[in-house]
Each structure stands twice: as C-alpha cells, then as structure tokens.
Design a protein around this motif. Structure first.
Motif, PDB file in Angstrom:
ATOM      1  N   GLY A  87       1.124  -1.232  -0.083  1.00 43.76           N
ATOM      2  CA  GLY A  87      -0.168  -0.136  -0.039  1.00 43.76           C
ATOM      3  C   GLY A  87       1.130   1.178  -0.623  1.00 43.76           C
ATOM      4  O   GLY A  87       1.964   0.957   0.270  1.00 43.76           O
ATOM      5  N   PRO A  88       0.535   2.068   0.265  1.00 40.36           N
ATOM      6  CA  PRO A  88       1.369   3.981  -0.285  1.00 40.36           C
ATOM      7  C   PRO A  88       1.682   3.748   1.687  1.00 40.36           C
ATOM      8  O   PRO A  88       2.906   4.946   1.034  1.00 40.36           O
ATOM      9  CB  PRO A  88       0.133   5.499  -0.025  1.00 40.36           C
ATOM     10  N   ARG A  89       1.219   3.189   2.073  1.00 39.14           N
ATOM     11  CA  ARG A  89       2.519   2.992   3.499  1.00 39.14           C
ATOM     12  C   ARG A  89       2.931   1.990   3.902  1.00 39.14           C
ATOM     13  O   ARG A  89       3.054   2.056   5.087  1.00 39.14           O
ATOM     14  CB  ARG A  89       1.458   4.315   4.885  1.00 39.14           C
ATOM     15  N   ALA A  90       2.928   1.069   3.393  1.00 44.57           N
ATOM     16  CA  ALA A  90       3.254  -0.122   3.765  1.00 44.57           C
ATOM     17  C   ALA A  90       4.178  -1.418   2.733  1.00 44.57           C
ATOM     18  O   ALA A  90       3.911  -1.158   1.483  1.00 44.57           O
ATOM     19  CB  ALA A  90       2.598  -0.790   4.284  1.00 44.57           C
ATOM     20  N   ALA A  91       4.767  -1.834   3.598  1.00 47.40           N
ATOM     21  CA  ALA A  91       5.480  -2.841   2.211  1.00 47.40           C
ATOM     22  C   ALA A  91       5.469  -4.659   3.550  1.00 47.40           C
ATOM     23  O   ALA A  91       5.753  -4.219   4.838  1.00 47.40           O
ATOM     24  CB  ALA A  91       7.070  -2.222   1.860  1.00 47.40           C
ATOM     25  N   ARG A  92       5.680  -5.381   2.345  1.00 48.84           N
ATOM     26  CA  ARG A  92       6.230  -6.651   2.774  1.00 48.84           C
ATOM     27  C   ARG A  92       7.912  -6.868   3.130  1.00 48.84           C
ATOM     28  O   ARG A  92       8.181  -6.654   1.674  1.00 48.84           O
ATOM     29  CB  ARG A  92       5.533  -7.874   3.157  1.00 48.84           C
ATOM     30  N   MET A  93       8.256  -7.401   4.237  1.00 55.77           N
ATOM     31  CA  MET A  93      10.054  -8.127   3.756  1.00 55.77           C
ATOM     32  C   MET A  93       9.831  -9.717   3.545  1.00 55.77           C
ATOM     33  O   MET A  93       9.535  -9.804   5.276  1.00 55.77           O
ATOM     34  CB  MET A  93      10.767  -6.783   4.486  1.00 55.77           C
ATOM     35  N   SER A  94      10.729 -10.141   3.591  1.00 52.15           N
ATOM     36  CA  SER A  94      10.994 -11.111   3.887  1.00 52.15           C
ATOM     37  C   SER A  94      12.220 -12.135   3.599  1.00 52.15           C
ATOM     38  O   SER A  94      13.857 -10.837   2.396  1.00 52.15           O
ATOM     39  CB  SER A  94      10.688 -12.604   3.020  1.00 52.15           C
ATOM     40  N   TRP A  95      13.498 -12.479   4.406  1.00 51.97           N
ATOM     41  CA  TRP A  95      14.857 -12.897   4.387  1.00 51.97           C
ATOM     42  C   TRP A  95      15.224 -14.478   4.521  1.00 51.97           C
ATOM     43  O   TRP A  95      14.524 -14.715   5.445  1.00 51.97           O
ATOM     44  CB  TRP A  95      15.315 -12.046   5.397  1.00 51.97           C
ATOM     45  N   SER A  96      16.485 -14.583   4.263  1.00 48.30           N
ATOM     46  CA  SER A  96      16.715 -15.767   4.632  1.00 48.30           C
ATOM     47  C   SER A  96      17.545 -16.262   5.540  1.00 48.30           C
ATOM     48  O   SER A  96      17.900 -15.334   5.780  1.00 48.30           O
ATOM     49  CB  SER A  96      17.595 -16.567   3.079  1.00 48.30           C
ATOM     50  N   ALA A  97      17.182 -17.080   6.551  1.00 44.86           N
ATOM     51  CA  ALA A  97      17.467 -17.877   7.610  1.00 44.86           C
ATOM     52  C   ALA A  97      19.696 -17.134   7.568  1.00 44.86           C
ATOM     53  O   ALA A  97      20.045 -17.756   6.120  1.00 44.86           O
ATOM     54  CB  ALA A  97      17.677 -18.781   8.352  1.00 44.86           C
ATOM     55  N   ALA A  98      19.552 -16.677   8.531  1.00 45.34           N
ATOM     56  CA  ALA A  98      21.690 -16.474   8.700  1.00 45.34           C
ATOM     57  C   ALA A  98      21.713 -17.485   9.548  1.00 45.34           C
ATOM     58  O   ALA A  98      20.951 -18.204  10.002  1.00 45.34           O
ATOM     59  CB  ALA A  98      21.486 -15.703   8.851  1.00 45.34           C
ATOM     60  N   THR A  99      22.708 -17.451   9.441  1.00 42.76           N
ATOM     61  CA  THR A  99      23.641 -18.760  10.302  1.00 42.76           C
ATOM     62  C   THR A  99      24.889 -18.254  11.492  1.00 42.76           C
ATOM     63  O   THR A  99      25.718 -17.096  11.305  1.00 42.76           O
ATOM     64  CB  THR A  99      24.787 -19.869   9.773  1.00 42.76           C
ATOM     65  N   THR A 152       8.383  -9.586   7.717  1.00 42.64           N
ATOM     66  CA  THR A 152       7.709  -8.381   8.036  1.00 42.64           C
ATOM     67  C   THR A 152       6.936  -7.673   7.806  1.00 42.64           C
ATOM     68  O   THR A 152       7.266  -7.924   6.126  1.00 42.64           O
ATOM     69  CB  THR A 152       8.603  -7.862   9.933  1.00 42.64           C
ATOM     70  N   VAL A 153       6.118  -7.363   8.052  1.00 46.47           N
ATOM     71  CA  VAL A 153       5.023  -5.924   7.240  1.00 46.47           C
ATOM     72  C   VAL A 153       5.749  -4.305   8.009  1.00 46.47           C
ATOM     73  O   VAL A 153       5.895  -4.355   9.998  1.00 46.47           O
ATOM     74  CB  VAL A 153       4.151  -5.214   7.466  1.00 46.47           C
ATOM     75  N   LEU A 154       6.234  -3.899   7.772  1.00 49.41           N
ATOM     76  CA  LEU A 154       6.686  -2.517   8.141  1.00 49.41           C
ATOM     77  C   LEU A 154       5.895  -1.800   7.293  1.00 49.41           C
ATOM     78  O   LEU A 154       5.226  -1.043   6.313  1.00 49.41           O
ATOM     79  CB  LEU A 154       8.557  -1.823   6.601  1.00 49.41           C
ATOM     80  N   THR A 155       5.624  -0.054   8.631  1.00 46.85           N
ATOM     81  CA  THR A 155       4.509   0.360   8.584  1.00 46.85           C
ATOM     82  C   THR A 155       4.743   1.775   9.054  1.00 46.85           C
ATOM     83  O   THR A 155       6.274   2.374   9.001  1.00 46.85           O
ATOM     84  CB  THR A 155       3.719   0.634   9.003  1.00 46.85           C
ATOM     85  N   GLY A 156       4.631   2.854   8.690  1.00 47.14           N
ATOM     86  CA  GLY A 156       4.896   4.795   8.381  1.00 47.14           C
ATOM     87  C   GLY A 156       5.643   5.032   7.165  1.00 47.14           C
ATOM     88  O   GLY A 156       6.251   5.783   7.639  1.00 47.14           O
ATOM     89  N   LEU A 157       5.200   3.979   5.858  1.00 46.79           N
ATOM     90  CA  LEU A 157       6.606   4.614   5.001  1.00 46.79           C
ATOM     91  C   LEU A 157       5.667   5.374   4.714  1.00 46.79           C
ATOM     92  O   LEU A 157       4.830   6.009   5.079  1.00 46.79           O
ATOM     93  CB  LEU A 157       6.448   3.868   4.295  1.00 46.79           C
TER      94      LEU A 157
END
Length: 315
Positions: free
Chosen positions: A137-149, A176-181
């Motif tokens: 949306g205009p003010r949110a984004a979804r992030m994803s990443w691979s596991a670290a060791t 996670t979902v980032l808000t406040g963008l």
C-alpha cells in the motif's frame, strides 16, 4: 470533542453552556500489536502499533511483569529494555495515556526468553543470503529474508533503511510488515542478523521497494516555523518538529545548499514542542548564510526541507 462525560447534560441544564466544560473521563483503547523480541542475552526490543490520532494518546507506559520500566511520548512506539538476565523469561505489557491522565487497559502480555550469554563470542552471524520486498500500500511494505547462521544462535533480525534501524524481528521470523512509510517513495532496505552477544552481520542484499502514490499524502514532513536568530558568535535555530507519528530526534542542517552537520537530541531531550539548537560560529562578521534543515523520518529517510532563512553573521 473526542469524549463527553456522562454528567455533561446535567451540567448544561443547571449552569448553561458558559458554566461548564465537558471533562474527558474516557480512557483510550489499549495499544495493539505488542511484540517482544530478545535482541541479546540482556536486552529485549518491545514494539507496538501507534494509536489513532482520534484516540488522543499523549504517551505510553511499558511494564515488565506489572512493574513500570519505561515512559515514552506518543510518537515513540518501540523501546529497548536493557539490564536483563540471560536465559530468563520476561513478560511485557503496554498501556496508553491521554492528555487528561486517563489510562487505557494494558495490552495482552507479550512473553520472551533471553538467550544464554556468550561473553567470549566475537563472531558475527552470516548475512541473510537473500532479501525480497514489495509494497502492500502507499504506507506499508512486506519484507522477507533467508535465515542467517551463527556459531551460537541468531537472536534477532534488524531491518535498516538509510543506515537507520527501523524494525527488529525475532530469530524464528523470515519476514515482517513495515509501516509508517511515505507514499510515492523509493526505499532501499537491508537486513542484518544479530546474535546473543550483540554481534551484527554485514548487510544482506539490498532490496528496492517503491510505494504507490496516495490521495492525501498525509502530514507534511518539513519542520515548520523555522527561524534563525543571530547573536555575536552564535546562531540560534528554532522550529516546530514535523508530525511523523513518532518523536523526531535527528535533523540535517544545510548551509548555503551544503549539508554541514546532523543535529541529534539524546534520550530524554527530544523536543515535544518547539525545538531549539545553538550553533557557535567562527566565520567573520558579514558572512551570509542561507540555512534550512530536514528531519529524519521513522522510515529512515530524510523528510522535506524547512523554509530557508538568510542571515548575516555578526561579531
């Protein structure tokens, strides 16, 4: 008016409109979205959702096992609780307060267990190998990443934007979902893994996310009512912080179109109303400056510039 006391009708009947004022006796709702993540063996990162403007919230109280440990202004919706014991379970709650002193119910409990201490651990985790992101949306984004060791255990993942940590996720989370963008903005996010000794990995691969435009772009991000007062050997800057949804503690000052310094307000000194900063100057009298500044936003970006003020230094 946000709330009206039950006795308002009786007051009006007896005294008339000029003789009574409705008291605010209704508490704001409990904050939503409380999470607690262990950042190391002795720290926990506590976060929650910001209240709606209509709730009239002016601050938050953070509790550990029913004991108050932090008081924060309305603009701040995350905090690190430090000095904890390794391998220990903790329970956190948060409640909101409004200008009349009404307190919300406490949130449901968020529990967390700190990992074991690794005092000799000097090895940082590996960086997450992949990172993906997309605007939701205009003010949110979804992030994803691979596991670290890590040679011990990864205890947290930190999301960075513009060199600023804007979110912390738990060790078992891969997104996670980032808000406040801000709408219509290009962001470059990176993720770092952290272990129980607070060793942080290098940045994972950066990912660019562009938020779409929105009708009504929301509150302005520029500092307002910017002023510069000149005195011998000094310049005093004053301004009203922008409404970013959180407290604004960092500003970048430009002089003659060049960035010259970053003004930072420490914990407990962040201005809630009018902000002020005094500069000591050594340039000769008659030197002309054009000054303006901009604020660091909760999303890690710099906001819009204030109005520019032209000043002449004096001896």
């Amino acid at each position: 008016m946000r709330r009206t006391a039950p006795t308002l009708a009786l007051c009006l009947a007896l005294l008339g409109p000029a003789g009574c004022t409705a008291a605010d006796t209704v508490a704001p709702p409990a904050p939503a979205g409380l999470t607690a993540q262990a950042g190391s063996a002795t720290t926990v990162h506590v976060m929650w959702d910001a209240a709606k403007p209509s709730d009239g919230v002016t601050g938050y109280q953070v509790f550990q096992a029913g004991r108050p440990v932090r008081e924060l202004p309305a603009g701040k919706t995350m905090t690190d609780v430090t000095g904890l014991t390794p391998q220990t379970g903790y329970a956190f709650t948060v409640r909101a307060e409004d200008a009349a002193g009404n307190l919300s119910p406490q949130t449901p409990v968020a529990t967390v267990t700190t990992p074991a201490a690794r005092s000799e651990d000097r090895t940082a985790p590996t960086a997450p190998a992949t990172t993906t992101g997309s605007a939701t949306g205009p003010r949110a984004a979804r992030m994803s990443w691979s596991a670290a060791t890590d040679d011990t255990d990864v205890t947290a993942y930190d999301v960075y934007q513009g060199g600023v940590r804007i979110h912390t996720a738990g060790p078992g989370e891969s997104g996670t979902v980032l808000t406040g963008l801000q709408p219509d903005t290009v962001y470059t996010f990176t993720v770092r893994a952290r272990d129980g000794a607070d060793n942080s990995s290098p940045d994972g691969p950066p990912v660019d996310v562009t938020t779409p435009p929105a009708s009504g772009q929301g509150p302005g991000t520029a500092p307002a009512e910017f002023a510069a007062a000149v005195s011998p050997g000094a310049v005093t800057l004053t301004w009203t912080p922008p409404d970013t949804g959180r407290e604004t503690s960092e500003y970048q000052l430009y002089v003659n179109e060049r960035p010259t310094t970053v003004i930072q307000f420490g914990a407990g000194a962040v201005p809630a109303g009018r902000a002020e900063h005094r500069l000591t100057v050594t340039e000769p009298a008659g030197t002309v400056w054009a000054v303006k500044l901009r604020a660091r936003l909760p999303d890690g970006n710099w906001g819009a510039f204030s109005a520019e003020r032209r000043i002449v230094l004096v001896a």
